[in-house]
Design an enzyme around this catalytic site. Structure first.
Site, PDB file in Angstrom:
ATOM      1  N   CYS A 165      13.766  10.609   6.364  1.00 24.45           N
ATOM      2  CA  CYS A 165      13.610  10.245   7.779  1.00 24.45           C
ATOM      3  C   CYS A 165      14.911  10.404   8.538  1.00 24.45           C
ATOM      4  CB  CYS A 165      13.082   8.835   7.887  1.00 24.45           C
ATOM      5  SG  CYS A 165      14.028   7.726   6.852  1.00 24.45           S
ATOM      6  N   LYS A 223       0.850  -1.202   0.000  1.00 26.19           N
ATOM      7  CA  LYS A 223       0.000   0.000   0.000  1.00 26.19           C
ATOM      8  C   LYS A 223       0.874   1.236   0.000  1.00 26.19           C
ATOM      9  CE  LYS A 223      -2.055   2.905   2.320  1.00 26.19           C
ATOM     10  NZ  LYS A 223      -1.862   4.185   1.618  1.00 26.19           N
ATOM     11  N   GLY A 272       2.424   4.681  13.228  1.00 24.66           N
ATOM     12  CA  GLY A 272       3.080   3.443  13.688  1.00 24.66           C
ATOM     13  C   GLY A 272       2.517   2.969  15.016  1.00 24.66           C
ATOM     14  N   GLY A 305       6.739   5.120   8.063  1.00 28.88           N
ATOM     15  CA  GLY A 305       5.908   6.322   8.090  1.00 28.88           C
ATOM     16  C   GLY A 305       6.052   7.030   9.428  1.00 28.88           C
ATOM     17  N   SER A 306       5.051   7.787   9.782  1.00 29.06           N
ATOM     18  CA  SER A 306       5.160   8.621  10.973  1.00 29.06           C
ATOM     19  C   SER A 306       4.998   7.796  12.246  1.00 29.06           C
ATOM     20  CB  SER A 306       4.106   9.723  10.918  1.00 29.06           C
ATOM     21  OG  SER A 306       2.836   9.136  10.820  1.00 29.06           O
ATOM     22  N   THR A 307       5.550   8.317  13.321  1.00 23.92           N
ATOM     23  CA  THR A 307       5.490   7.606  14.595  1.00 23.92           C
ATOM     24  C   THR A 307       4.044   7.447  15.062  1.00 23.92           C
ATOM     25  OG1 THR A 307       7.720   8.302  15.173  1.00 23.92           O
ATOM     26  CG2 THR A 307       6.287   7.701  17.006  1.00 23.92           C
ATOM     27  N   GLU A 338       9.442   1.407  10.820  1.00 25.58           N
ATOM     28  CA  GLU A 338      10.480   2.413  10.525  1.00 25.58           C
ATOM     29  C   GLU A 338       9.792   3.766  10.632  1.00 25.58           C
ATOM     30  OE1 GLU A 338      13.599   1.584   9.760  1.00 25.58           O
ATOM     31  OE2 GLU A 338      13.225  -0.563   9.706  1.00 25.58           O
ATOM     32  N   GLU A 385       9.915  16.435  14.625  1.00 26.93           N
ATOM     33  CA  GLU A 385      10.289  16.149  13.240  1.00 26.93           C
ATOM     34  C   GLU A 385       9.550  17.122  12.308  1.00 26.93           C
ATOM     35  OE1 GLU A 385       8.801  12.617  11.205  1.00 26.93           O
ATOM     36  OE2 GLU A 385      10.869  12.178  10.629  1.00 26.93           O
TER      37      GLU A 385
HETATM   38  P1  NAD Z   1       2.273   8.562   7.322  1.00 32.91           P
HETATM   39  O1  NAD Z   1       2.507   7.848   8.601  1.00 32.91           O
HETATM   40  O2  NAD Z   1       1.253   9.621   7.293  1.00 32.91           O
HETATM   41  O3  NAD Z   1       1.846   7.524   6.182  1.00 32.91           O
HETATM   42  C1  NAD Z   1       2.648   6.417   5.849  1.00 32.91           C
HETATM   43  C2  NAD Z   1       1.774   5.353   5.217  1.00 32.91           C
HETATM   44  O4  NAD Z   1       0.842   4.883   6.192  1.00 32.91           O
HETATM   45  C3  NAD Z   1       0.938   5.840   4.035  1.00 32.91           C
HETATM   46  O5  NAD Z   1       0.880   4.830   3.058  1.00 32.91           O
HETATM   47  C4  NAD Z   1      -0.427   6.048   4.665  1.00 32.91           C
HETATM   48  O6  NAD Z   1      -1.470   5.920   3.741  1.00 32.91           O
HETATM   49  C5  NAD Z   1      -0.464   4.909   5.665  1.00 32.91           C
HETATM   50  N1  NAD Z   1      -1.416   5.092   6.761  1.00 32.91           N
HETATM   51  C6  NAD Z   1      -1.861   6.249   7.315  1.00 32.91           C
HETATM   52  N2  NAD Z   1      -2.759   5.979   8.284  1.00 32.91           N
HETATM   53  C7  NAD Z   1      -2.878   4.631   8.354  1.00 32.91           C
HETATM   54  C8  NAD Z   1      -3.636   3.744   9.160  1.00 32.91           C
HETATM   55  N3  NAD Z   1      -4.487   4.185  10.091  1.00 32.91           N
HETATM   56  N4  NAD Z   1      -3.498   2.426   8.971  1.00 32.91           N
HETATM   57  C9  NAD Z   1      -2.645   1.960   8.046  1.00 32.91           C
HETATM   58  N5  NAD Z   1      -1.909   2.730   7.238  1.00 32.91           N
HETATM   59  C10 NAD Z   1      -2.021   4.054   7.400  1.00 32.91           C
HETATM   60  O7  NAD Z   1       3.696   9.088   6.861  1.00 32.91           O
HETATM   61  P2  NAD Z   1       4.060   9.986   5.601  1.00 32.91           P
HETATM   62  O8  NAD Z   1       3.577  11.370   5.866  1.00 32.91           O
HETATM   63  O9  NAD Z   1       3.647   9.286   4.345  1.00 32.91           O
HETATM   64  O10 NAD Z   1       5.649   9.941   5.652  1.00 32.91           O
HETATM   65  C11 NAD Z   1       6.409  10.762   6.465  1.00 32.91           C
HETATM   66  C12 NAD Z   1       6.841  10.041   7.716  1.00 32.91           C
HETATM   67  O11 NAD Z   1       7.499   8.824   7.373  1.00 32.91           O
HETATM   68  C13 NAD Z   1       7.842  10.811   8.539  1.00 32.91           C
HETATM   69  O12 NAD Z   1       7.515  10.745   9.891  1.00 32.91           O
HETATM   70  C14 NAD Z   1       9.150  10.082   8.289  1.00 32.91           C
HETATM   71  O13 NAD Z   1      10.110  10.205   9.290  1.00 32.91           O
HETATM   72  C15 NAD Z   1       8.689   8.701   8.131  1.00 32.91           C
HETATM   73  N6  NAD Z   1       9.690   7.914   7.397  1.00 32.91           N
HETATM   74  C16 NAD Z   1      10.458   7.043   8.096  1.00 32.91           C
HETATM   75  C17 NAD Z   1      11.440   6.320   7.447  1.00 32.91           C
HETATM   76  C18 NAD Z   1      12.304   5.354   8.193  1.00 32.91           C
HETATM   77  O14 NAD Z   1      12.960   4.552   7.552  1.00 32.91           O
HETATM   78  N7  NAD Z   1      12.347   5.372   9.500  1.00 32.91           N
HETATM   79  C19 NAD Z   1      11.607   6.467   6.065  1.00 32.91           C
HETATM   80  C20 NAD Z   1      10.806   7.386   5.387  1.00 32.91           C
HETATM   81  C21 NAD Z   1       9.834   8.095   6.077  1.00 32.91           C
END
Ligand code: NAD
Length: 486
Positions: free
Chosen positions: A287, A178, A236, A231-233, A253, A388
């Site tokens: 990130c 996804k 997560g 994605g975001s903490t 991550e 962040e």
């Molecule tokens: P996000 O958490 O908003 O979204 C990430 C993914 O999760 C997207 O595909 C989104 O559709 C999905 N998502 C959102 N809500 C969900 C839910 N309730 N259930 C399941 N999936 C859901 O993050 P973003 O804005 O796309 O990316 C930025 C963030 O990602 C930053 O915090 C960044 O630090 C982090 N990031 C971390 C790494 C790493 O390796 N640690 C790498 C890249 C980005």
């Protein structure tokens, strides 16, 4: 408006629209125009994809195929990525604002390289024979986990997807990928290329749609055995709670606020250049961005001046222009978030030494361009140093000695990555040992390789991506077998 590019999902080996017929649109951050349309999957589409993966896994066609056969298909997929490099690079650039010179030279070739690494890894997954007390033959085997949900963010859409899909498939799992709702195009194309490479139907399903519907359906499903999420903490944390429903295996991550520490004995000109790259690469939407720059007191003024001058010279431009090194932020939402943090920094009393505002590339003010921004005289306790921002905003902070550098660097909720700049080898290793981070770079920054395990500590998550460690930690389960030899 020019004609919209149309894309479909891949469900059960076939192109699919959403059952509701609803769509999402890709907005080009360089001109704010919609240029592509793709399905907005609902819960029922995600469930169809999950069911397809479940059936594929349970049928065992992929999981029990010879590892060399799996490797061959993954290698073919790498070839197809490279054959379609120009198209994939343009999609990524128009979707995210990354400069075309980077998508052509970094994002797409690195994604292919990840598939090549894991194509080779497929034949090297094995357990161990472990001597135990008594007359037993005792060994472990490595098995695929089952159906995995792979949920990725928008900042490196194809590369992060590849880092998950390649080890998952090398290990014999079936997956539902996804992508982020604002950057789904290269993942959808990867699904098509996967079919062309010879993946059996159902082994790689790609579902585009929103996190709170399509993503949440993956988290909630009892047919999904594990989730690898980047994605975001905050999201997560929700995945940890939701995944409890059937005690899913998780790899998370998450966010970061990485310290980049420059000692006065470092090569200052090189570290100025690299400190700028550490934060401004991919417009700070990384990130591991070196967003907290710690500089030793005696070098601070000279360093801050050189760095601010460098930032002032970095001008964002059209990402489709081969000479552009800095593109627009990914979306209006990110632009607003970054602008707000500039106000937060100013109000806290930090000195704005470069940037701090939107940039017009001569496009009638269109596009989410933001000037590389440097705050000096920052205290590590300020919000701009603790939260962040995920944009091109650097906090430059003073430190007095090794102990102070380590204490301030570790004073963060996150523990993703860190940089250390010094000519003193002993000091470099001593600091590396004390830093709370999943990756430490010494006299370099933001290095990545498909063979190198990568992941965070603290609120940056847990689990490893890349390298054989990712296969051991997440993409396979270990089974122990005892045989009585009496
Ligand atoms: P996000 O958490 O908003 O979204 C990430 C993914 O999760 C997207 O595909 C989104 O559709 C999905 N998502 C959102 N809500 C969900 C839910 N309730 N259930 C399941 N999936 C859901 O993050 P973003 O804005 O796309 O990316 C930025 C963030 O990602 C930053 O915090 C960044 O630090 C982090 N990031 C971390 C790494 C790493 O390796 N640690 C790498 C890249 C980005």
């Amino acid at each position: 408006m020019s004609k919209l590019l149309k894309k479909q999902m891949i469900i059960d080996g076939k192109p699919a629209d959403s059952l509701s017929g609803e769509t999402c649109r890709s907005i080009n951050p360089a001109n704010e125009e919609a240029f592509a349309e793709y399905p907005r999957a609902g819960k029922e589409d995600a469930e169809a994809a999950i069911l397809s993966s479940r059936k594929a896994f349970d049928a065992g066609k992929w999981a029990s195929a010879p590892a060399s056969r799996r490797g061959k298909v993954l290698w073919k997929l790498a070839d197809l990525i490279m054959q379609n490099r120009q198209e994939l690079a343009e999609l990524e650039t128009r979707d995210t604002g990354k400069p075309i010179r980077e998508t052509m030279s970094i994002d797409i070739p690195m994604a292919a390289d990840v598939f090549r690494y894991f194509a080779g890894a497929a034949t090297k997954i094995h357990g161990e024979t472990i001597p135990v007390n008594g007359n037993f033959f005792h060994y472990t085997v490595r098995e695929p986990v089952g159906v995995l949900g792979l949920i990725v963010p928008w900042n490196f859409p194809l590369l992060i997807a590849s880092r998950k899909v390649a080890p998952a498939l090398a290990s014999g799992n079936s997956v539902v990928l996804k992508p982020a709702e604002i950057s789904s195009l290269t993942a959808l194309r990867l699904g098509e290329l996967g079919m062309e490479a010879g993946l059996p139907e159902g082994v790689l399903n790609v579902v585009s749609g929103e996190g709170r519907t399509a993503g949440q359906a993956i988290v909630d499903s009892e047919l999904v055995d594990g989730i690898s999420f980047t994605g975001s903490t905050g999201v997560g944390q929700g995945i940890m709670r939701g995944g409890a429903v059937n005690v899913k295996k998780l790899s998370l991550e998450l966010g970061g606020k990485s310290p980049n520490i420059v000692f006065a004995d470092a090569d200052l000109d090189l570290s100025v250049k690299m400190a700028a790259a550490a934060i401004f690469y991919n417009k700070g939407e990384v990130c591991t961005a070196g967003s907290r720059l710690f500089v030793e007191e005696s070098a601070y003024d000279e360093f801050a001046e050189k760095l601010s001058a460098r930032a002032n010279k970095m001008v964002p431009g059209d990402p489709m222009d081969e000479n552009t090194r800095l593109g627009p932020l990914v979306s209006q939402v990110q632009l607003e978030k970054v602008s707000e943090y500039v106000s937060v920094g100013r109000e806290a009393g930090a000195t704005l030494s470069a940037g701090g505002e939107k940039h017009d590339i001569g496009n009638g003010g269109k596009g989410f361009f933001f000037k590389p921004t440097v705050f000096t005289e920052v205290k590590n306790s300020m919000r701009i140093a603790q939260e962040e921002i995920f944009g091109p905003v650097l906090s430059v902070i003073k430190f007095s000695d090794v102990a102070d550098a380590v204490a301030q660097a570790n004073d963060s909720l996150y523990g993703l990555a860190a940089g250390i700049w010094t000519r003193d080898v002993k000091k470099a290793h001593q600091v590396a040992q004390k830093i709370q981070a999943g990756t430490v770079w010494i006299n370099t920054y933001n290095m990545y390789d498909a063979a190198s395990p990568y992941g965070g500590n603290k609120m940056s998550g847990f689990g490893k991506e890349s390298g054989m460690e990712s296969i051991q930690e997440f993409y396979t389960n270990s089974k122990t077998v005892w045989v009585d030899l009496n």
